[in-house]
Design a protein around this motif. Structure first.
Motif, PDB file in Angstrom:
ATOM      1  N   VAL A  29       0.820  -1.182  -0.043  1.00  0.00           N
ATOM      2  CA  VAL A  29       0.138  -0.117  -0.001  1.00  0.00           C
ATOM      3  C   VAL A  29       0.960   1.255   0.011  1.00  0.00           C
ATOM      4  N   LYS A  30       2.232   1.243   0.886  1.00  0.00           N
ATOM      5  CA  LYS A  30       2.851   2.453   0.740  1.00  0.00           C
ATOM      6  C   LYS A  30       3.191   2.708  -0.666  1.00  0.00           C
ATOM      7  N   GLY A  36       1.551   7.736  -6.300  1.00  0.00           N
ATOM      8  CA  GLY A  36       0.855   8.961  -6.681  1.00  0.00           C
ATOM      9  C   GLY A  36      -0.592   8.717  -7.031  1.00  0.00           C
ATOM     10  N   ILE A  37      -0.963   7.182  -6.822  1.00  0.00           N
ATOM     11  CA  ILE A  37      -2.319   6.960  -7.537  1.00  0.00           C
ATOM     12  C   ILE A  37      -3.480   7.962  -6.988  1.00  0.00           C
ATOM     13  N   THR A  38      -4.365   8.140  -7.908  1.00  0.00           N
ATOM     14  CA  THR A  38      -5.618   8.888  -7.434  1.00  0.00           C
ATOM     15  C   THR A  38      -6.675   8.192  -7.166  1.00  0.00           C
ATOM     16  N   THR A  39      -7.080   6.800  -7.523  1.00  0.00           N
ATOM     17  CA  THR A  39      -8.072   6.045  -7.148  1.00  0.00           C
ATOM     18  C   THR A  39      -7.508   4.705  -6.215  1.00  0.00           C
ATOM     19  N   ILE A  40      -8.700   4.049  -5.815  1.00  0.00           N
ATOM     20  CA  ILE A  40      -8.369   2.906  -4.914  1.00  0.00           C
ATOM     21  C   ILE A  40      -8.352   1.809  -5.775  1.00  0.00           C
ATOM     22  N   PRO A  41      -7.362   1.077  -6.035  1.00  0.00           N
ATOM     23  CA  PRO A  41      -7.573  -0.163  -6.627  1.00  0.00           C
ATOM     24  C   PRO A  41      -9.074  -0.810  -6.280  1.00  0.00           C
ATOM     25  N   ARG A  42      -9.443  -1.625  -7.345  1.00  0.00           N
ATOM     26  CA  ARG A  42     -10.791  -2.030  -7.382  1.00  0.00           C
ATOM     27  C   ARG A  42     -10.772  -3.202  -6.463  1.00  0.00           C
ATOM     28  N   PHE A  43      -9.663  -3.963  -6.157  1.00  0.00           N
ATOM     29  CA  PHE A  43      -9.702  -5.265  -5.238  1.00  0.00           C
ATOM     30  C   PHE A  43      -9.783  -4.813  -3.841  1.00  0.00           C
TER      31      PHE A  43
END
Length: 114
Positions: A29-30, A36-43
């Motif tokens: 997660v870190k 710099g992701i802007t959305t949470i991964p679907r899983f």
């Protein structure tokens, strides 16, 4: 891949494959946050209706017949004399359960639900 009712090909979501790819990447997660992701991964996302219902035990129930309950911690009075009690509740829930539900945390619902 599946075919929908309009004969268009749509990709079937494979959560286990996505989780395995994430685990194999070793970025954790870190690493996602640092990227710099802007959305949470679907899983990582579970719709609220998939959560088990949480009920509070009835004090009159016999202890041996009581269901195990997920600890619920109310943060309503975290900035009061209850602060040390709330901290102790969090410590206990973390050490005995590894997780807990938080109520009255102040995070807006539109941030919690997509």
């Amino acid at each position: 891949m599946t075919i929908d009712s309009q004969n268009q090909q749509t990709e079937t979501y494979d959560r286990s494959k996505e989780v395995k790819e994430f685990d194999d990447s070793k970025i954790r997660v870190k690493g996602l946050v640092d990227s710099g992701i802007t959305t949470i991964p679907r899983f990582f996302v579970r719709p609220p209706e998939s959560f088990p219902s949480i009920t509070h035990p009835n004090p009159s129930d016999d202890h041996h017949h009581r269901r195990k309950e997920i600890p619920v911690i109310d943060l309503s009075f975290v900035n009061s004399h209850r602060r040390t009690i709330i901290i102790d509740e969090i410590k206990e829930a973390s050490s005995k359960w590894g997780f807990f539900q938080i109520l009255n945390h102040g995070v807006p619902i539109n941030v919690l639900v997509f």
